[in-house]
Motif scaffolding. Structure first.
Motif, mmCIF file in Angstrom:
data_model
loop_
_atom_site.group_PDB
_atom_site.id
_atom_site.type_symbol
_atom_site.label_atom_id
_atom_site.label_comp_id
_atom_site.label_asym_id
_atom_site.label_seq_id
_atom_site.Cartn_x
_atom_site.Cartn_y
_atom_site.Cartn_z
ATOM 1 N N ASP A 190 96.929 86.290 11.379
ATOM 2 C CA ASP A 190 96.332 84.976 11.546
ATOM 3 C C ASP A 190 97.408 83.953 11.893
ATOM 4 N N PRO A 191 97.142 83.052 12.832
ATOM 5 C CA PRO A 191 98.109 81.985 13.099
ATOM 6 C C PRO A 191 98.279 81.116 11.850
ATOM 7 N N SER A 192 99.488 80.634 11.626
ATOM 8 C CA SER A 192 99.724 79.754 10.486
ATOM 9 C C SER A 192 99.097 78.396 10.760
ATOM 10 N N PRO A 193 98.836 77.598 9.711
ATOM 11 C CA PRO A 193 98.291 76.249 9.936
ATOM 12 C C PRO A 193 99.163 75.403 10.853
ATOM 13 N N MET A 194 100.496 75.516 10.735
ATOM 14 C CA MET A 194 101.362 74.721 11.588
ATOM 15 C C MET A 194 101.315 75.204 13.037
ATOM 16 N N GLU A 195 101.261 76.530 13.250
ATOM 17 C CA GLU A 195 101.135 77.055 14.604
ATOM 18 C C GLU A 195 99.841 76.564 15.253
ATOM 19 N N THR A 196 98.771 76.557 14.464
ATOM 20 C CA THR A 196 97.491 76.065 14.973
ATOM 21 C C THR A 196 97.561 74.579 15.298
ATOM 22 N N GLU A 197 98.208 73.816 14.439
ATOM 23 C CA GLU A 197 98.321 72.371 14.661
ATOM 24 C C GLU A 197 99.144 72.063 15.909
ATOM 25 N N ILE A 198 100.166 72.870 16.167
ATOM 26 C CA ILE A 198 100.981 72.672 17.367
ATOM 27 C C ILE A 198 100.159 72.967 18.625
ATOM 28 N N PRO A 221 87.759 80.288 12.916
ATOM 29 C CA PRO A 221 88.905 79.407 13.145
ATOM 30 C C PRO A 221 88.680 78.359 14.232
ATOM 31 N N SER A 222 88.166 78.778 15.389
ATOM 32 C CA SER A 222 87.954 77.813 16.469
ATOM 33 C C SER A 222 86.866 76.809 16.104
ATOM 34 N N THR A 223 85.859 77.252 15.366
ATOM 35 C CA THR A 223 84.788 76.346 14.949
ATOM 36 C C THR A 223 85.313 75.274 14.004
ATOM 37 N N LYS A 224 86.080 75.689 12.998
ATOM 38 C CA LYS A 224 86.615 74.722 12.041
ATOM 39 C C LYS A 224 87.564 73.737 12.709
ATOM 40 N N LEU A 225 88.376 74.241 13.640
ATOM 41 C CA LEU A 225 89.352 73.370 14.289
ATOM 42 C C LEU A 225 88.672 72.348 15.199
ATOM 43 N N LEU A 226 87.784 72.806 16.072
ATOM 44 C CA LEU A 226 87.219 71.928 17.089
ATOM 45 C C LEU A 226 86.098 71.041 16.557
ATOM 46 N N ILE A 233 81.445 79.648 9.232
ATOM 47 C CA ILE A 233 80.688 79.933 10.450
ATOM 48 C C ILE A 233 79.275 80.415 10.153
ATOM 49 N N MET A 234 79.059 81.138 9.065
ATOM 50 C CA MET A 234 77.732 81.655 8.775
ATOM 51 C C MET A 234 76.752 80.533 8.452
ATOM 52 N N ARG A 235 77.248 79.414 7.970
ATOM 53 C CA ARG A 235 76.375 78.269 7.705
ATOM 54 C C ARG A 235 76.224 77.377 8.932
ATOM 55 N N LEU A 236 77.219 77.380 9.810
ATOM 56 C CA LEU A 236 77.187 76.498 10.965
ATOM 57 C C LEU A 236 76.528 77.123 12.184
ATOM 58 N N ARG A 237 76.632 78.441 12.315
ATOM 59 C CA ARG A 237 76.168 79.093 13.534
ATOM 60 C C ARG A 237 74.666 78.835 13.731
ATOM 61 N N GLY A 238 74.301 78.755 15.016
ATOM 62 C CA GLY A 238 72.896 78.558 15.340
ATOM 63 C C GLY A 238 72.437 77.114 15.286
ATOM 64 N N THR A 239 73.320 76.198 14.900
ATOM 65 C CA THR A 239 72.969 74.774 14.797
ATOM 66 C C THR A 239 73.875 73.957 15.706
ATOM 67 N N TRP A 240 73.291 73.098 16.503
ATOM 68 C CA TRP A 240 74.073 72.294 17.423
ATOM 69 C C TRP A 240 74.906 71.257 16.693
ATOM 70 N N SER A 241 76.158 71.139 17.121
ATOM 71 C CA SER A 241 77.069 70.107 16.630
ATOM 72 C C SER A 241 77.664 69.418 17.853
ATOM 73 N N ALA A 242 78.699 68.629 17.651
ATOM 74 C CA ALA A 242 79.348 67.944 18.772
ATOM 75 C C ALA A 242 80.854 67.970 18.587
#
Length: 288
Positions: A190-198, A221-226, A233-242
């Motif tokens: 898994d990428p580290s939090p700092m690698e992801t932040e960069i 990971p991509s869902t939480k970041l963006l 993800i299991m609670r968010l999937r299937g529901t539109w966000s922005a």
């Protein structure tokens, strides 16, 4: 007399594949050593060396082609590997803002040396597909096959993603695919939090330049970041966000399950099917 274990080419091939996936790509010694053997306690130990008789003079060390320990250190320092920290994250934000086109972003990212992942990866994995598409999909990071080819989603999960896109009449000529992290983390860790932040400023600018009508985040990971959320993800999937771009534009975003997860949990493919039906309906609505 103890019988020797017969040589099994298939087992050896599987073992080598495991080592390759773990990031092992070079031998450090000319003679292989069994580190799991009870008789082996590491190099230089009394048990790991041959016993010498009191009347036997020490033998001179044999010449070896193994590089001295200092050589790899010098090689790494000459490549300019940066320590991932807040300074590199600030550099990434500044450089990402300078990109006025996707081509410029690609060039800037190729020359960016502020993320240590660049120096262990074989290739920059930027994107694949049509940058003029109204549909953009974002995963987390490249795997082994993606690192070798320099394109996202070309392995088993990529083939499944292609079938998922085909189910809504899409392929890589009318969809655009990328990742949050453009370099493969060693051993697929898994990428580290700092690698992801960069890497965050680059993917945010990437989305801003593509300007898709619909954004799809693949996996946790991509869902939480963006979406800037801590919800799974299991609670968010299937529901539109922005997704809110740095420029303030809101892009309809559908979080869904990552193809690699679906390969491990095929019973959840029906959930992804539902998500992609929603994506198809949204695209038709926005194109009407």
């Amino acid at each position: 007399m103890m019988s020797s274990t017969p040589f099994d080419p298939a087992s050896l091939r599987d073992l080598l594949a495991f080592y390759a996936d773990a990031g092992v790509d070079a031998a450090l010694e000319e003679i292989p050593q069994n580190r799991l053997s009870p008789q082996s306690s590491g190099r230089g130990s009394a048990r790991g060396q041959a016993q010498q008789r009191p009347d036997q003079a020490p033998r001179p060390a044999a010449a070896s082609s193994i590089p001295a320990p200092a050589a790899p250190v010098a090689q790494i320092s000459s490549r300019g590997v940066a320590v991932p920290d807040d300074t590199q994250a600030a550099r990434a934000r500044e450089m990402a803002r300078e990109a006025r086109t996707i081509e410029e972003l690609h060039e800037i990212l190729a020359g960016f040396d502020g993320c240590n992942l660049k120096f262990t990866a074989k290739n920059l994995v930027f994107a694949d597909g049509n940058p003029n598409s109204d549909l953009m999909l974002v995963g987390e990071a490249p795997g082994r096959e993606e690192d070798l080819e320099g394109k996202p989603f070309v392995g088993r999960s990529g083939k499944l993603l292609d079938r998922m896109l085909a189910a809504i009449g899409r392929d890589r000529t009318n969809a655009y695919i990328t990742n949050v992290i453009p370099w493969r983390p060693p051993g697929n860790r898994d990428p580290s939090p700092m690698e992801t932040e960069i890497c965050r400023p680059f993917i945010e600018r990437h989305i801003e330049l593509v300007r898709p009508k619909v954004l799809v985040t693949l996996g946790n990971p991509s869902t939480k970041l963006l979406l800037k959320t801590t919800t799974g993800i299991m609670r968010l999937r299937g529901t539109w966000s922005a997704h809110l771009t740095p420029g303030g534009e809101q892009i309809p975003t559908m979080p869904t399950l990552h193809p690699a997860y679906l390969l491990r949990n095929p019973q959840h493919k029906k959930l992804a099917w539902h998500d992609f039906m929603e994506i198809q309906i949204k695209l038709e609505e926005l194109s009407a």
